[in-house]
Motif scaffolding. Structure first.
Motif, PDB file in Angstrom:
ATOM      1  N   SER A  23       0.857  -1.316  -0.061  1.00  0.00           N
ATOM      2  CA  SER A  23       0.003   0.063  -0.021  1.00  0.00           C
ATOM      3  C   SER A  23       0.903   1.204   0.120  1.00  0.00           C
ATOM      4  CB  SER A  23      -1.069  -0.028   1.116  1.00  0.00           C
ATOM      5  OG  SER A  23      -1.564   1.245   1.158  1.00  0.00           O
ATOM      6  N   GLY A  73      -5.531   2.089   4.312  1.00  0.00           N
ATOM      7  CA  GLY A  73      -5.137   1.866   3.033  1.00  0.00           C
ATOM      8  C   GLY A  73      -5.278   0.691   2.469  1.00  0.00           C
ATOM      9  N   ASP A  81      -2.855  -1.050  -5.025  1.00  0.00           N
ATOM     10  CA  ASP A  81      -4.360  -1.166  -4.524  1.00  0.00           C
ATOM     11  C   ASP A  81      -4.366  -2.719  -3.822  1.00  0.00           C
ATOM     12  OD1 ASP A  81      -6.947  -1.789  -3.891  1.00  0.00           O
ATOM     13  OD2 ASP A  81      -7.570  -1.447  -5.900  1.00  0.00           O
TER      14      ASP A  81
END
Length: 385
Positions: free
Chosen positions: A29, A53, A34
């Motif tokens: 991250s 995140g 992603d």
């Protein structure tokens, strides 16, 4: 790049794999990727707290009596839904999967359909470890086949030691691999001023399965206690041997033997900080002599010396680093030797200053973040081809 991590165990459930996977997710991250984690709901009494995140998707799963995802039905309760979770979750560029081999096999089949690469984390050789839990040739052959199947289908395999890498080669895996070693979450495990305990104690933190042979620690503690009364022996975690260890403790008449369910990393750090020493074991001649007891890293990062009994690279690690810092003592797999090691440390415990220096050294040298960054590099090489 989009990355999916699949594992039956994940933070905050305390285990070496949990800490490693969370660090990897955080590293990915932090590198701008992603990240989604497909995992399980944590055990009762442990609240989920995920890294910002990182998208963590948790599903219900069967657990054994100790609260661990271990055994055929618990594995299936994660693996079978995982197949469909993989197919119906937005496709990733690269995947990372944690054992058992059944999960690796599911990953290979699903990703063959999705035409995506995956990294298999082979911290242990499960089919070797299983030989200590069952003598069924059918079960062992099936597990070995699934494990090799998962290795061979991977785009890359990460391992914890050269011993595991060599064993994989012996069993027929030619997949490119990287020896990562292991480390500790330095943001959690650190020396803190010890909390005053009613009674001093030794602590065994983590899993205690057949191949650990932790029963020798009870025999040693029973002998140690004859000359050093008032100490406690804490088992914090879970394992298939708990019922046997409890029975043995009663038979030996051990005063101060306690079994605690898994705790989060911060609580384990406090327990290690306040312990006289931590304990670790690896029973010899079980076909698993190459294994490394990763609980050592958390202990020394918390400033707690380790008493290790058994064979393998853990003993070598302690011997090789003893001249730098008091990481602990490694002794033969004999209860008298363990009892003597307990006595030596109890009679001359490390000072607060020496514990703090040990903690600083361990956290600087064996941080998980550096290892996680190496996994991120491997993932980028696979996923960005």
């Amino acid at each position: 790049m989009r990355v999916i991590i699949a594992s039956r165990i994940y933070s905050p459930e305390p285990s070496a794999a949990s800490f490693m996977l969370e660090s990897i997710a955080e590293s990915l991250s932090g590198a701008g990727h992603d990240v989604t984690v497909l995992t399980t709901k944590p055990p009762v009494g442990i609240a989920a707290s995920d890294v910002a995140g990182v998208c963590v998707k948790r599903a219900a799963v069967l657990r054994d009596k100790s609260g661990y995802v271990r055994g055929y039905l618990p594995y299936l309760s994660f693996d079978l839904p995982l197949f469909f979770r993989l197919l119906f979750t937005k496709k990733a560029d690269v995947y990372l999967v944690e054992p058992p081999p059944t999960t690796g096999a599911v990953m290979r089949v699903a990703l063959a359909l999705l035409r995506r690469p995956y990294i298999y984390d082979a911290a242990d050789v499960w089919s070797d470890a299983a030989a200590m839990a069952t003598r069924s040739r059918l079960v062992l052959s099936l597990l070995r086949a699934l494990e090799v199947f998962a290795w061979r289908g991977a785009g890359h395999v990460t391992t914890i030691s050269s011993g595991v890498a060599d064993r994989m080669s012996e069993l027929g895996s030619a997949t490119e691999s990287t020896i990562l070693g292991f480390g500790v979450d330095a943001s959690v495990f650190r020396y803190l001023p010890a909390q005053t305990a009613d009674r001093p104690y030794f602590v065994y933190g983590g899993t205690y399965s057949e191949w650990h042979g932790a029963s020798i620690l009870l025999e040693a503690f029973a002998q140690f206690s004859k000359r050093h009364p008032g100490y406690r022996l804490l088992f914090v975690g879970n394992g298939s041997e708990r019922a046997e260890l409890e029975r043995m403790g009663n038979q030996l008449g051990i005063d101060g033997l306690e079994f605690h369910d898994p705790v989060d990393a911060a609580r384990l750090n406090l327990l290690l900080t306040g312990a006289t020493a931590s304990l670790a074991s690896l029973k010899p001649a079980q076909g698993y002599d190459y294994a490394f007891t990763t609980k050592l890293y958390a202990s020394i990062a918390a400033g707690c010396p380790v008493i290790f009994t058994g064979v393998g690279p853990t003993a070598d690690f302690i011997a090789n680093h003893q001249s730098e810092h008091p990481v602990g003592v490694a002794v033969d797999y004999e209860y008298e030797a363990v009892a003597q090691a307990m006595a030596r440390i109890a009679e001359a415990p490390l000072s607060s200053d020496r514990r703090e220096r040990l903690s600083i050294w361990a956290r600087e040298r064996f941080s998980l973040s550096a290892i996680a960054d190496r996994v991120t590099s491997i993932a980028e090489r696979l996923g960005l081809r």
